[in-house]
Write a protein that holds these residues in place. Structure first.
Motif, mmCIF file in Angstrom:
data_model
loop_
_atom_site.group_PDB
_atom_site.id
_atom_site.type_symbol
_atom_site.label_atom_id
_atom_site.label_comp_id
_atom_site.label_asym_id
_atom_site.label_seq_id
_atom_site.Cartn_x
_atom_site.Cartn_y
_atom_site.Cartn_z
ATOM 1 N N VAL A 111 -32.364 -34.362 16.101
ATOM 2 C CA VAL A 111 -31.120 -34.897 16.649
ATOM 3 C C VAL A 111 -31.433 -35.541 17.993
ATOM 4 C CG1 VAL A 111 -28.740 -34.404 17.295
ATOM 5 C CG2 VAL A 111 -29.842 -33.039 15.502
ATOM 6 N N TYR A 112 -31.172 -36.839 18.112
ATOM 7 C CA TYR A 112 -31.404 -37.586 19.346
ATOM 8 C C TYR A 112 -30.048 -37.887 19.989
ATOM 9 C CZ TYR A 112 -35.957 -38.361 17.131
ATOM 10 O OH TYR A 112 -37.170 -38.193 16.508
ATOM 11 N N THR A 113 -29.856 -37.451 21.222
ATOM 12 C CA THR A 113 -28.554 -37.590 21.879
ATOM 13 C C THR A 113 -28.738 -38.149 23.279
ATOM 14 O OG1 THR A 113 -27.674 -35.688 20.672
ATOM 15 C CG2 THR A 113 -26.478 -36.385 22.630
ATOM 16 N N TRP A 114 -27.909 -39.128 23.601
ATOM 17 C CA TRP A 114 -27.829 -39.561 25.000
ATOM 18 C C TRP A 114 -26.370 -39.607 25.424
ATOM 19 C CZ3 TRP A 114 -25.306 -44.139 26.244
ATOM 20 C CH2 TRP A 114 -25.133 -45.071 25.219
ATOM 21 N N GLU A 115 -26.163 -39.404 26.726
ATOM 22 C CA GLU A 115 -24.801 -39.239 27.227
ATOM 23 C C GLU A 115 -24.701 -39.763 28.653
ATOM 24 O OE1 GLU A 115 -22.429 -35.386 28.838
ATOM 25 O OE2 GLU A 115 -22.962 -35.299 26.711
ATOM 26 N N VAL A 116 -23.569 -40.366 28.970
ATOM 27 C CA VAL A 116 -23.236 -40.747 30.347
ATOM 28 C C VAL A 116 -21.806 -40.305 30.619
ATOM 29 C CG1 VAL A 116 -24.825 -42.702 30.497
ATOM 30 C CG2 VAL A 116 -22.525 -43.051 29.596
ATOM 31 N N GLY A 117 -21.515 -39.987 31.866
ATOM 32 C CA GLY A 117 -20.168 -39.531 32.171
ATOM 33 C C GLY A 117 -19.893 -39.512 33.669
#
Length: 383
Positions: A328-334
């Motif tokens: 599972v490859y996940t990227w996030e910005v917030g």
């Protein structure tokens, strides 16, 4: 529940947490095709008055149903009276669960500590299901005894240090062993019940069916992490983990997954009118998942003996010795922002998660001898 700590010496501390739960249940809702909910929303006539069905039993003990077999046969044709299902075909279960941990912490110096932890979660589950004589389907009684345990043993070193006034550094490294075991023993009557209303395996007309099931799984892991903070407004974290799973074989049994994240509290250096707090964050990570045990070996299953001869058969799903782990490859910005003396809060996140090498059964030609094959296939995305 119980929780306690004990200072064994100036450097050594022990801690324990224990929880015990006992659950007794009678009449969980049925599952499967013939459950009340699916009948009510799919098959039942809309004009039926539920109150008229509440008197579900005739004076002789037989079922009173609105869908008769024929004019002179009042037994149910397609569906049981819902109140018959509720009061005659009910399920009971008892579960006893114990979970908690024991840990020892040794403080080497003011910056370094070593922590050893043993964690457990296990339960015993006893389930009984019954179908009364006079139901649409054949009467039966079954018992299902399940014992499940998951034990983790972990050794970890933790380091924390402040360098000057501006730099905070912390890190950890360790290893973990996970053991997950399941023991299940299922037994069911066959051919109906000799005596109505007597629910015992001894009351079976034909020899009972017995289906024992046992699984063993182990994952050995090594992991490490590093965190850096600068002046209380800039943070950077990185981790890495390597798992070795007994559910996979060969080189595929080992898989590595890292992560990195950062955050910037900009209100620590810039004063913005009416804003009390402001932070932006970003992260990227990879997660590795293995599979259930015994999906890499092709082996026959044991069937019920026929005419005093043992029987073995190949399962309909063909296992795969070349299975790889799912990734599972996940990227996030917030961003997080508070305004007007904490009266208004804003929290916004965008993430994108892609799962590759999903493990599932894919249909194949029955001419091969199996109708499904377990493979790594497909890609799934959430955002």
């Amino acid at each position: 529940s119980f929780s306690g700590t004990q200072q064994l010496s100036d450097k050594l501390t022990a801690g324990i947490t224990a929880n015990y739960v006992r659950t007794n249940t009678k009449g969980r809702p049925q599952t499967g095709y013939s459950n009340i909910a699916s009948n009510f929303t799919q098959w039942w006539q809309r004009q039926l008055d539920m109150e008229e069905l509440r008197d579900y039993k005739n004076p002789d003990g037989s079922q009173r149903s609105w869908n008769r077999n024929s004019e002179d046969d009042a037994s149910p044709l397609y569906w049981d009276n819902p109140f018959w299902t509720l009061y005659e075909n009910y399920e009971t279960d008892v579960r006893e669960r114990m979970y908690g941990n024991f840990n020892l912490t040794y403080k080497v110096n003011e910056n370094l500590s070593v922590i050893a932890t043993a964690m457990t979660d296990f339960y015993n589950d006893f389930r009984q299901e019954r179908r009364a004589v006079g139901s649409v389907e054949a009467a039966y009684y079954s018992e299902n005894r399940i014992r499940y345990s998951e034990n983790n043993y972990e050794l970890k070193a933790v380091y924390r240090k402040r360098i000057g006034k501006n730099h905070d550094i912390s890190g950890f490294a360790g290893m973990n062993r996970l053991d997950r075991n399941t023991d299940q023993f299922f037994a069911k009557t066959n051919g109906g019940l000799n005596v109505p209303g007597f629910y015992s395996l001894d009351n079976s007309i034909s020899p009972i069916s017995i289906d024992p099931y046992k699984t063993r799984k182990r994952i050995n892991s090594m992991f490490a992490g590093l965190s850096y903070g600068y002046k209380g407004f800039l943070y950077l974290d990185a981790t890495i983990r390597n798992d070795y799973s007994s559910a996979l074989v060969g080189d595929n049994a080992s898989y590595v997954y890292p992560s990195i994240s950062s955050s910037f509290v900009f209100t620590e250096i810039w004063k913005i009118p009416y804003m009390d707090f402001g932070k932006i964050r970003a992260s990227y990570g990879k997660i590795g998942n293995d599979t259930d045990p015994y999906r890499t070996e092709i082996r026959p299953s044991v069937g019920t003996s026929f005419d005093a001869s043992g029987m073995f058969y190949m399962p309909n799903t063909l296992n795969n010795p070349n299975l790889r782990n799912e990734s599972v490859y996940t990227w996030e910005v917030g961003a997080e922002m508070n305004f007007f003396m904490e009266r208004v809060h804003l929290d916004v996140t965008y993430y994108n998660s892609t799962t590759k090498d999903n493990i599932f059964g894919v249909a194949q030609s029955a001419a091969s001898g199996s109708t499904f094959r377990v493979i790594n296939a497909g890609e799934m995305q959430n955002k």
